[in-house]
Write a protein that holds these residues in place. Structure first.
Motif, mmCIF file in Angstrom:
data_model
loop_
_atom_site.group_PDB
_atom_site.id
_atom_site.type_symbol
_atom_site.label_atom_id
_atom_site.label_comp_id
_atom_site.label_asym_id
_atom_site.label_seq_id
_atom_site.Cartn_x
_atom_site.Cartn_y
_atom_site.Cartn_z
ATOM 1 N N ALA A 1 0.829 -1.212 0.000
ATOM 2 C CA ALA A 1 0.000 0.000 0.000
ATOM 3 C C ALA A 1 0.859 1.257 0.000
ATOM 4 N N GLY A 2 2.171 1.097 -0.171
ATOM 5 C CA GLY A 2 3.068 2.245 -0.179
ATOM 6 C C GLY A 2 3.327 2.827 1.190
ATOM 7 N N ARG A 3 3.090 2.033 2.239
ATOM 8 C CA ARG A 3 3.256 2.524 3.608
ATOM 9 C C ARG A 3 4.520 1.938 4.232
ATOM 10 N N ASP A 4 5.150 2.730 5.068
ATOM 11 C CA ASP A 4 6.200 2.237 5.946
ATOM 12 C C ASP A 4 5.533 1.982 7.296
ATOM 13 N N VAL A 5 5.235 0.707 7.578
ATOM 14 C CA VAL A 5 4.484 0.383 8.795
ATOM 15 C C VAL A 5 5.367 0.477 10.041
ATOM 16 N N MET A 6 6.688 0.548 9.841
ATOM 17 C CA MET A 6 7.584 0.669 10.983
ATOM 18 C C MET A 6 7.499 2.066 11.591
ATOM 19 N N ILE A 7 7.559 3.100 10.737
ATOM 20 C CA ILE A 7 7.510 4.473 11.248
ATOM 21 C C ILE A 7 6.135 5.109 11.032
ATOM 22 N N ASP A 8 5.179 4.321 10.513
ATOM 23 C CA ASP A 8 3.815 4.782 10.256
ATOM 24 C C ASP A 8 3.810 6.009 9.336
ATOM 25 N N SER A 9 4.279 5.766 8.114
ATOM 26 C CA SER A 9 4.347 6.830 7.110
ATOM 27 C C SER A 9 3.742 6.312 5.811
ATOM 28 N N PRO A 10 3.020 7.159 5.035
ATOM 29 C CA PRO A 10 2.798 8.594 5.244
ATOM 30 C C PRO A 10 1.838 8.857 6.409
ATOM 31 N N SER A 11 1.900 10.098 6.907
ATOM 32 C CA SER A 11 1.069 10.464 8.048
ATOM 33 C C SER A 11 0.567 11.893 7.861
ATOM 34 N N VAL A 12 -0.421 12.249 8.654
ATOM 35 C CA VAL A 12 -0.928 13.626 8.593
ATOM 36 C C VAL A 12 0.111 14.565 9.201
ATOM 37 N N ILE A 13 0.061 15.826 8.794
ATOM 38 C CA ILE A 13 0.949 16.828 9.396
ATOM 39 C C ILE A 13 0.093 17.857 10.123
ATOM 40 N N SER A 14 0.719 18.643 10.951
ATOM 41 C CA SER A 14 -0.023 19.563 11.809
ATOM 42 C C SER A 14 -0.654 20.691 10.990
ATOM 43 N N GLN A 15 -1.693 21.283 11.555
ATOM 44 C CA GLN A 15 -2.349 22.421 10.909
ATOM 45 C C GLN A 15 -1.377 23.589 10.768
ATOM 46 N N GLU A 16 -0.473 23.721 11.725
ATOM 47 C CA GLU A 16 0.526 24.794 11.662
ATOM 48 C C GLU A 16 1.407 24.638 10.420
ATOM 49 N N GLN A 17 1.835 23.397 10.151
ATOM 50 C CA GLN A 17 2.640 23.162 8.954
ATOM 51 C C GLN A 17 1.837 23.438 7.686
ATOM 52 N N LEU A 18 0.583 22.993 7.682
ATOM 53 C CA LEU A 18 -0.271 23.224 6.516
ATOM 54 C C LEU A 18 -0.448 24.722 6.268
ATOM 55 N N ASN A 19 -0.616 25.480 7.357
ATOM 56 C CA ASN A 19 -0.780 26.932 7.212
ATOM 57 C C ASN A 19 0.473 27.565 6.621
ATOM 58 N N GLU A 20 1.635 27.129 7.087
ATOM 59 C CA GLU A 20 2.895 27.656 6.559
ATOM 60 C C GLU A 20 3.034 27.396 5.062
ATOM 61 N N LEU A 21 2.504 26.243 4.642
ATOM 62 C CA LEU A 21 2.615 25.859 3.232
ATOM 63 C C LEU A 21 1.469 26.409 2.389
ATOM 64 N N LYS A 22 0.541 27.107 3.019
ATOM 65 C CA LYS A 22 -0.630 27.683 2.333
ATOM 66 C C LYS A 22 -1.460 26.585 1.672
ATOM 67 N N ILE A 23 -1.634 25.474 2.427
ATOM 68 C CA ILE A 23 -2.402 24.349 1.903
ATOM 69 C C ILE A 23 -3.651 24.182 2.753
ATOM 70 N N ALA A 24 -4.785 24.150 2.080
ATOM 71 C CA ALA A 24 -6.053 23.914 2.766
ATOM 72 C C ALA A 24 -6.457 22.463 2.532
ATOM 73 N N VAL A 25 -6.747 21.745 3.598
ATOM 74 C CA VAL A 25 -7.109 20.335 3.499
ATOM 75 C C VAL A 25 -8.570 20.175 3.879
ATOM 76 N N LYS A 26 -9.343 19.575 2.976
ATOM 77 C CA LYS A 26 -10.749 19.301 3.265
ATOM 78 C C LYS A 26 -10.871 17.881 3.782
ATOM 79 N N VAL A 27 -11.533 17.715 4.914
ATOM 80 C CA VAL A 27 -11.706 16.390 5.516
ATOM 81 C C VAL A 27 -13.083 15.861 5.171
#
Length: 581
Positions: free
Chosen positions: A555-581
């Motif tokens: 599935a393209g996941r690294d189950v050892m480090i649990d990646s990919p993963s969500v990132i914080s809203q603060e990081q998303l804001n810095e990147l000017k990315i809006a995420v719809k849930v």
């Protein structure tokens, strides 16, 4: 010092030496008067001996050790009474005088043994433990040796290793890109490279006429056993070369690797055209460890009133030597195999040539004995052989029969992992039609040069234009591919036009490359080998995951480090990315 020797090097020549070893506890055996512990590191395993009569307190300490404890021991090398000829240190043991526990360990979730009780998912989660196992660690050692051999060979051929950027520009051709948002350029994105293609061509323009790199590449595509979202290529480019120069040089590389790593002589690689590969094997990466080439029998079998054959574009089959004794159950199993959704055939026709010469087919009501004899003759079938035939649309039928051929190769033990058959496939089509987009796409990439003699067909019959391209195939796996590149701006613009790019699109995506071509670009070409695939073939493995230190799952996941993963809203804001849930 922590240790004087590793756990894999002491022999009878070291008897009487005072040594210090460090490693992990493999197992312990309490035999009453004696306790024995096997200590392991990456180099091997050494038996430790603890004697009650010498030091009861030390033996009590040894008895408390659990599996995978990290220990340091001091002692004397003595001869082992019960020898183990299967390991390098099997004639000696260490009479321990001092023991230090460097770190305790929880009981591992699976056995750290060559044959473990851990399933793949569990071992992937605890990959750092899995890497302690000999088979997995040996794969990484093999990978290292092949990488060093590659560098040695290419350095001897005047290649320069150059690193190219990892954060690049997204392009519309090829597989999906992994993209990286830019914090400093809001709303804009880098892409991770699917290959360093344009950069290595720019290195040729720069005059670095022989470049190579063991490079990480990234493709956001569906995964299989031979695919990972990130993988490694042996990436090479050369100036002032023609196709023949590249085939000879990299045929030399493969011969060098097999000789140095496996002690195997591959010899001269045969060459087959793409058209012949599809005609004879139904695949552009044929497994030539065994024969079973396709035989087309349209003229022979049409017109006998059997609708499946009469209405087919292609009737084609293979001969399985010595398989006439297959039971009805075995034949039904083969039919079920080709009817699987992944293959999609509607059925399978057979002809048995029995040991006594009797001919029996699954369509006897349509064909008499004389016709069956002609059928057998077309396949050069002898007593005891079985002919398997499929029919339908030409392209689909060839692909379906290829799957059956490989399955028969597996069932008959003809795909021996210790046997190696390498070849070049050449003369690929330059373009392939895509029904979804209703336009041609580059079969390799848009920088591939057409065969000079086919350039005139670009306007009249683009599907018939052959590419100045080549693939290396080993045991039915494409391990490398490349081409002679377009190095002229006008020809590159013409290629973009035939690929459906507008002038503006071509300029936006690849203007930098076409600009570079106006400053004296030399004729050049190159090749890239899938390093992970190559290592897996040397290791005799089906999956490239087993030769990568920290792979992703299906599935393209690294189950050892649990990646990919969500990132914080603060990081998303810095990147000017809006995420719809």
């Amino acid at each position: 010092m922590y240790r004087t020797h590793t756990c894999g090097e002491l022999t009878m020549a070291d008897l009487g030496k005072e040594v210090v070893l460090c490693g992990w506890v493999q197992k312990s055996r309490d035999l009453g008067a004696m306790t024995f512990i096997d200590v392991r590191d990456r180099y091997g395993l050494t038996q430790l001996a603890f004697d009650t009569d010498d030091n009861e307190a030390l033996r009590v300490q040894a008895r408390a050790l659990g599996r995978e404890y990290v220990i340091k021991v001091s002692g004397t090398v003595i001869e082992r009474s019960s020898k183990n000829i299967k390991i390098n240190t099997g004639e000696i043991e260490i009479k321990v005088s001092h023991l230090d526990v460097l770190n305790a360990s929880k009981l591992p979730p699976f056995l750290i043994e060559d044959e473990t009780d851990g399933g793949e998912d569990l071992r992937m989660k605890y990959r750092y433990l899995d890497l302690r196992r000999n088979p997995v660690r040996n794969n990484l050692v093999l990978r290292h040796k092949i990488a060093q051999a590659v560098r040695s060979y290419l350095d001897g051929q005047q290649f320069i290793e150059v690193e190219t950027p990892v954060l690049i520009k997204s392009t519309p051709e090829g597989a999906r890109d992994f993209v990286v948002p830019s914090r400093m350029n809001a709303g804009e994105f880098y892409a991770l490279p699917q290959s360093p293609q344009t950069f290595k061509q720019l290195l040729m323009v720069s005059g670095l006429d022989r470049y190579f790199q063991l490079v990480k590449c990234f493709r956001d595509e569906d995964l299989r056993a031979d695919r990972q979202p990130e993988f490694t290529q042996i990436d090479c480019e050369l100036s002032f070369v023609e196709q023949e120069d590249i085939l000879v040089l990299f045929e030399g590389l493969i011969n060098y690797l097999f000789k140095k790593i496996k002690g195997v002589e591959i010899g001269e690689l045969p060459r087959i055209s793409y058209a012949d590969a599809m005609r004879l094997y139904g695949s552009d990466k044929p497994d030539t460890r065994f024969g079973m080439q396709f035989v087309e029998v349209n003229d022979l079998l049409k017109g006998a009133g059997f609708p499946v054959f009469d209405n087919a574009e292609l009737i084609v089959g293979i001969k399985a030597e010595g398989c006439a004794s297959y039971t009805r159950k075995q034949l039904d199993a083969l039919t079920d195999f080709v009817k699987r959704p992944q293959i999609g055939a509607t059925g399978l026709v057979y002809l048995r040539v029995s040991e006594d010469g009797t001919l029996k087919s699954s369509v006897d009501k349509f064909y008499g004995q004389e016709q069956l004899k002609a059928w057998a003759k077309a396949f050069d079938a002898k007593s005891g052989d079985l002919i398997l035939v499929m029919a339908g649309d030409a392209e689909k039928t060839r692909k379906q029969l290829n799957e059956l051929r490989l399955e028969m190769g597996n069932r008959l033990g003809l795909r021996d992992k210790n046997k190696f058959s390498a070849l070049w496939v050449v003369d690929f089509p330059l373009l392939e039609w895509d029904d979804e987009t209703s336009r041609y796409h580059a079969m390799h990439h848009p920088f591939t040069s057409p065969k000079p003699e086919d350039i005139g067909l670009l306007d009249t019959a683009p599907g018939k234009v052959r590419a100045n391209a080549y693939d290396m195939v080993i045991n039915g796996t494409e391990v490398g591919g490349g081409s002679i590149r377009i190095h002229d701006k006008g020809k590159q613009e013409l290629m973009f036009k035939h690929l459906g790019f507008s002038e503006a699109e071509a300029q936006k995506q690849f203007g930098f490359l076409m600009e570079a071509f106006t400053y004296g670009a030399p004729p050049h070409g190159g090749i890239a080998f899938g390093f992970d695939r190559l290592v897996s073939i040397f290791a005799g493995l089906d999956s490239i995951r087993d030769v990568i230190a920290f792979p992703k799952n299906n599935a393209g996941r690294d189950v050892m480090i649990d990646s990919p993963s969500v990132i914080s809203q603060e990081q998303l804001n810095e990147l000017k990315i809006a995420v719809k849930v």
